[in-house]
Motif scaffolding. Structure first.
Motif, PDB file in Angstrom:
ATOM      1  N   LYS A  28       4.518  10.629  -6.270  1.00  0.00           N
ATOM      2  CA  LYS A  28       5.383  11.665  -6.836  1.00  0.00           C
ATOM      3  C   LYS A  28       6.821  11.477  -6.390  1.00  0.00           C
ATOM      4  CE  LYS A  28       2.945  15.241  -5.438  1.00  0.00           C
ATOM      5  NZ  LYS A  28       2.548  16.658  -5.263  1.00  0.00           N
ATOM      6  N   ASP A  29       7.019  11.144  -5.120  1.00  0.00           N
ATOM      7  CA  ASP A  29       8.375  10.916  -4.609  1.00  0.00           C
ATOM      8  C   ASP A  29       9.017   9.721  -5.305  1.00  0.00           C
ATOM      9  OD1 ASP A  29       8.077  13.040  -2.907  1.00  0.00           O
ATOM     10  OD2 ASP A  29       7.617  11.823  -1.140  1.00  0.00           O
ATOM     11  N   TYR A  30       8.230   8.658  -5.492  1.00  0.00           N
ATOM     12  CA  TYR A  30       8.741   7.447  -6.139  1.00  0.00           C
ATOM     13  C   TYR A  30       9.094   7.731  -7.597  1.00  0.00           C
ATOM     14  CZ  TYR A  30       9.110   2.377  -6.921  1.00  0.00           C
ATOM     15  OH  TYR A  30       9.567   1.111  -7.190  1.00  0.00           O
ATOM     16  N   PHE A  31       8.271   8.511  -8.267  1.00  0.00           N
ATOM     17  CA  PHE A  31       8.546   8.871  -9.661  1.00  0.00           C
ATOM     18  C   PHE A  31       9.832   9.689  -9.755  1.00  0.00           C
ATOM     19  CE2 PHE A  31       7.142  11.398 -13.601  1.00  0.00           C
ATOM     20  CZ  PHE A  31       7.627  10.423 -14.461  1.00  0.00           C
ATOM     21  N   SER A  32      10.052  10.585  -8.812  1.00  0.00           N
ATOM     22  CA  SER A  32      11.280  11.372  -8.789  1.00  0.00           C
ATOM     23  C   SER A  32      12.503  10.477  -8.634  1.00  0.00           C
ATOM     24  CB  SER A  32      11.243  12.399  -7.652  1.00  0.00           C
ATOM     25  OG  SER A  32      10.218  13.347  -7.860  1.00  0.00           O
ATOM     26  N   LYS A  33      12.385   9.439  -7.806  1.00  0.00           N
ATOM     27  CA  LYS A  33      13.493   8.504  -7.621  1.00  0.00           C
ATOM     28  C   LYS A  33      13.758   7.715  -8.897  1.00  0.00           C
ATOM     29  CE  LYS A  33      12.690   7.914  -2.641  1.00  0.00           C
ATOM     30  NZ  LYS A  33      12.202   6.987  -1.598  1.00  0.00           N
TER      31      LYS A  33
ATOM     32  N   ILE B 255      -1.106   3.942  -9.879  1.00  0.00           N
ATOM     33  CA  ILE B 255      -1.848   5.047 -10.497  1.00  0.00           C
ATOM     34  C   ILE B 255      -3.216   4.577 -10.977  1.00  0.00           C
ATOM     35  CG2 ILE B 255      -1.890   6.506 -12.555  1.00  0.00           C
ATOM     36  CD1 ILE B 255       1.105   6.970 -12.133  1.00  0.00           C
ATOM     37  N   LEU B 256      -3.271   3.398 -11.577  1.00  0.00           N
ATOM     38  CA  LEU B 256      -4.554   2.859 -12.017  1.00  0.00           C
ATOM     39  C   LEU B 256      -5.485   2.607 -10.841  1.00  0.00           C
ATOM     40  CD1 LEU B 256      -3.421   0.299 -14.759  1.00  0.00           C
ATOM     41  CD2 LEU B 256      -4.601   2.467 -15.111  1.00  0.00           C
ATOM     42  N   ALA B 257      -4.916   2.169  -9.706  1.00  0.00           N
ATOM     43  CA  ALA B 257      -5.734   1.892  -8.523  1.00  0.00           C
ATOM     44  C   ALA B 257      -6.279   3.164  -7.892  1.00  0.00           C
ATOM     45  CB  ALA B 257      -4.914   1.105  -7.504  1.00  0.00           C
ATOM     46  N   THR B 258      -5.614   4.287  -8.130  1.00  0.00           N
ATOM     47  CA  THR B 258      -6.035   5.561  -7.516  1.00  0.00           C
ATOM     48  C   THR B 258      -6.427   6.589  -8.575  1.00  0.00           C
ATOM     49  OG1 THR B 258      -3.712   6.303  -7.478  1.00  0.00           O
ATOM     50  CG2 THR B 258      -4.539   5.179  -5.507  1.00  0.00           C
ATOM     51  N   ALA B 259      -6.803   6.104  -9.774  1.00  0.00           N
ATOM     52  CA  ALA B 259      -7.047   6.995 -10.911  1.00  0.00           C
ATOM     53  C   ALA B 259      -8.094   8.068 -10.625  1.00  0.00           C
ATOM     54  CB  ALA B 259      -7.464   6.178 -12.125  1.00  0.00           C
TER      55      ALA B 259
ATOM     56  N   ARG C  96       0.806  -1.223   0.000  1.00  0.00           N
ATOM     57  CA  ARG C  96       0.000   0.000   0.000  1.00  0.00           C
ATOM     58  C   ARG C  96       0.843   1.278   0.000  1.00  0.00           C
ATOM     59  NH1 ARG C  96      -5.192  -1.031   1.041  1.00  0.00           N
ATOM     60  NH2 ARG C  96      -5.573   1.105   1.761  1.00  0.00           N
ATOM     61  N   LYS C  97       2.149   1.137  -0.175  1.00  0.00           N
ATOM     62  CA  LYS C  97       3.032   2.303  -0.061  1.00  0.00           C
ATOM     63  C   LYS C  97       2.740   3.363  -1.124  1.00  0.00           C
ATOM     64  CE  LYS C  97       6.955  -0.357   1.793  1.00  0.00           C
ATOM     65  NZ  LYS C  97       6.444  -1.712   1.438  1.00  0.00           N
ATOM     66  N   LEU C  98       2.285   2.965  -2.299  1.00  0.00           N
ATOM     67  CA  LEU C  98       2.094   3.913  -3.389  1.00  0.00           C
ATOM     68  C   LEU C  98       0.634   4.330  -3.590  1.00  0.00           C
ATOM     69  CD1 LEU C  98       4.544   2.543  -6.125  1.00  0.00           C
ATOM     70  CD2 LEU C  98       4.865   4.490  -4.597  1.00  0.00           C
ATOM     71  N   LEU C  99      -0.198   4.068  -2.634  1.00  0.00           N
ATOM     72  CA  LEU C  99      -1.593   4.490  -2.752  1.00  0.00           C
ATOM     73  C   LEU C  99      -1.790   5.957  -2.376  1.00  0.00           C
ATOM     74  CD1 LEU C  99      -3.519   1.331  -1.485  1.00  0.00           C
ATOM     75  CD2 LEU C  99      -3.042   2.067  -3.835  1.00  0.00           C
ATOM     76  N   ASP C 100      -0.754   6.576  -1.840  1.00  0.00           N
ATOM     77  CA  ASP C 100      -0.784   8.009  -1.510  1.00  0.00           C
ATOM     78  C   ASP C 100      -0.138   8.784  -2.660  1.00  0.00           C
ATOM     79  OD1 ASP C 100      -0.920  10.339   0.478  1.00  0.00           O
ATOM     80  OD2 ASP C 100       1.214  10.270  -0.037  1.00  0.00           O
ATOM     81  N   HIS C 101      -0.774   9.879  -3.094  1.00  0.00           N
ATOM     82  CA  HIS C 101      -0.275  10.597  -4.267  1.00  0.00           C
ATOM     83  C   HIS C 101       1.100  11.210  -4.018  1.00  0.00           C
ATOM     84  CE1 HIS C 101      -0.101  12.664  -7.990  1.00  0.00           C
ATOM     85  NE2 HIS C 101      -0.266  13.863  -7.499  1.00  0.00           N
TER      86      HIS C 101
ATOM     87  N   PRO D  73      -4.332  13.608 -10.179  1.00  0.00           N
ATOM     88  CA  PRO D  73      -4.436  14.407 -11.404  1.00  0.00           C
ATOM     89  C   PRO D  73      -4.153  13.575 -12.658  1.00  0.00           C
ATOM     90  CG  PRO D  73      -3.084  15.526  -9.759  1.00  0.00           C
ATOM     91  CD  PRO D  73      -3.304  14.145  -9.265  1.00  0.00           C
ATOM     92  N   VAL D  74      -4.961  13.782 -13.687  1.00  0.00           N
ATOM     93  CA  VAL D  74      -4.751  13.081 -14.952  1.00  0.00           C
ATOM     94  C   VAL D  74      -3.390  13.449 -15.542  1.00  0.00           C
ATOM     95  CG1 VAL D  74      -5.572  12.832 -17.320  1.00  0.00           C
ATOM     96  CG2 VAL D  74      -7.215  12.929 -15.438  1.00  0.00           C
ATOM     97  N   SER D  75      -2.976  14.685 -15.341  1.00  0.00           N
ATOM     98  CA  SER D  75      -1.694  15.135 -15.891  1.00  0.00           C
ATOM     99  C   SER D  75      -0.523  14.326 -15.335  1.00  0.00           C
ATOM    100  CB  SER D  75      -1.479  16.626 -15.600  1.00  0.00           C
ATOM    101  OG  SER D  75      -1.509  16.865 -14.201  1.00  0.00           O
TER     102      SER D  75
END
Length: 311
Positions: free
Chosen positions: A37-42, A114-118, A28-33, A122-124
């Motif tokens: 964003k932090d994970y994407f930056s990494k 992202i799909l789980a929290t679509a 569940r670590k990536l269910l928070d937006h 933000p769509v962007s």
């Protein structure tokens, strides 16, 4: 004393990307937006590091994954980079294929989250992640990563309320059309998608048009010429058709000529200066003979002898 050093039970160093799991497996670590964003930056930081480490031969690093037109080559990548002659490699340093595997798997984890929290993000942001994933996985020749993302971007994420930039939309349509034509060898689907993109989105691409025409007419000369002119993403997609085009060229030459120059075969039929005659013979199981700088495809049949005085 037990004889054990106080620091003997050190925990292994954790990789910040690999420490996150898949939402589908209960992580569940990536269910928070914010975490997304932090994970994407990494991931972006790791990608930049990958490019910097392999800047001397980035193409070879991108090509390090075992390639398959339909399977998933990121499973069980080699963990250590083999030592190469003339280049010092740090002990236990990850191989390019292991680095790519980590990047692709991390992007898959993020896309799944992202799909789980679509409905709540933000769509962007979803567009940014999917576009980034497409561009990386095309370079790595990993269809399981880029093909579903291309379809999702064009069919779901691009909309009148959240349109993709025009240049980005053109790139994505080009990638999907060329994937159908070059990797999947489905020219019907490629032409249909191009017609649909023209009708609905005013899509125009002279490069895509030329590639489709070259494949439709088996024109390997034009195909190789285009491949030299395009950017690395288009070239990576065109390379899926490389074996097919090369074999057609050899077949056509074999049926039309008795003999040809070595260089004409090794470069003209392959579109690449890296091929040698021996490599081509081994790869394509050619039975032609080499005589100095010529390749003898077949020898002309001797003319029948006539006997003097007979009619």
């Amino acid at each position: 004393m037990s004889g054990k050093w106080p620091g003997s039970r050190l925990k292994p160093i954790s990789d910040s990307l690999e420490a996150v799991g898949f939402v589908s497996k209960g992580d569940r670590k990536l269910l928070d937006h914010k975490a997304q964003k932090d994970y994407f930056s990494k991931i972006i930081e790791r990608y930049m590091g990958f490019c910097a480490r392999h800047s001397e031969d980035l193409n070879a690093a991108w090509s390090s994954l075992p390639t398959s037109a339909s399977g998933d080559p990121t499973k069980n990548p080699p963990a250590v980079l083999p030592r190469s002659k003339g280049k010092q490699t740090a002990p236990n340093s990850p191989s390019p294929s292991a680095e790519l595997s980590t990047l692709l798997l991390s992007l898959r984890k993020l896309r799944e989250a992202i799909l789980a929290t679509a409905s709540t993000i933000p769509v962007s942001f979803s567009q940014r992640v999917h576009v980034f994933s497409v561009r990386i996985s095309i370079q790595a020749k990993h269809p399981p990563s880029y093909f579903p993302s291309l379809r999702y971007l064009l069919e779901k994420l691009h909309s009148p309320s959240h349109p993709l930039p025009e240049s980005e939309l053109k790139d994505l349509f080009s990638y999907l059309i060329l994937d159908y034509a070059c990797r999947q060898d489905d020219l019907v689907a490629a032409f249909e998608l191009r017609a649909q993109a023209r009708r609905k989105h005013a899509f125009q691409s002279p490069i895509v048009d030329r590639v489709l025409t070259a494949l439709a007419h088996d024109n390997w000369v034009i195909f190789w010429q285009i491949r030299k002119e395009v950017d690395s993403s288009i070239r990576a997609l065109m390379n899926w058709a490389e074996d097919r085009v090369r074999r057609h060229a050899l077949k056509a030459v074999g049926s039309a000529y008795l003999s040809v120059g070595v260089q004409w075969i090794t470069e003209g039929c392959t579109g690449d200066t890296g091929w040698t005659w021996d490599k081509l013979v081994e790869t394509e199981k050619l039975g032609w003979q080499k005589e100095e700088d010529k390749i003898i495809i077949r020898k002309p049949k001797p003319r029948p002898q006539t006997v003097s005085g007979l009619k």
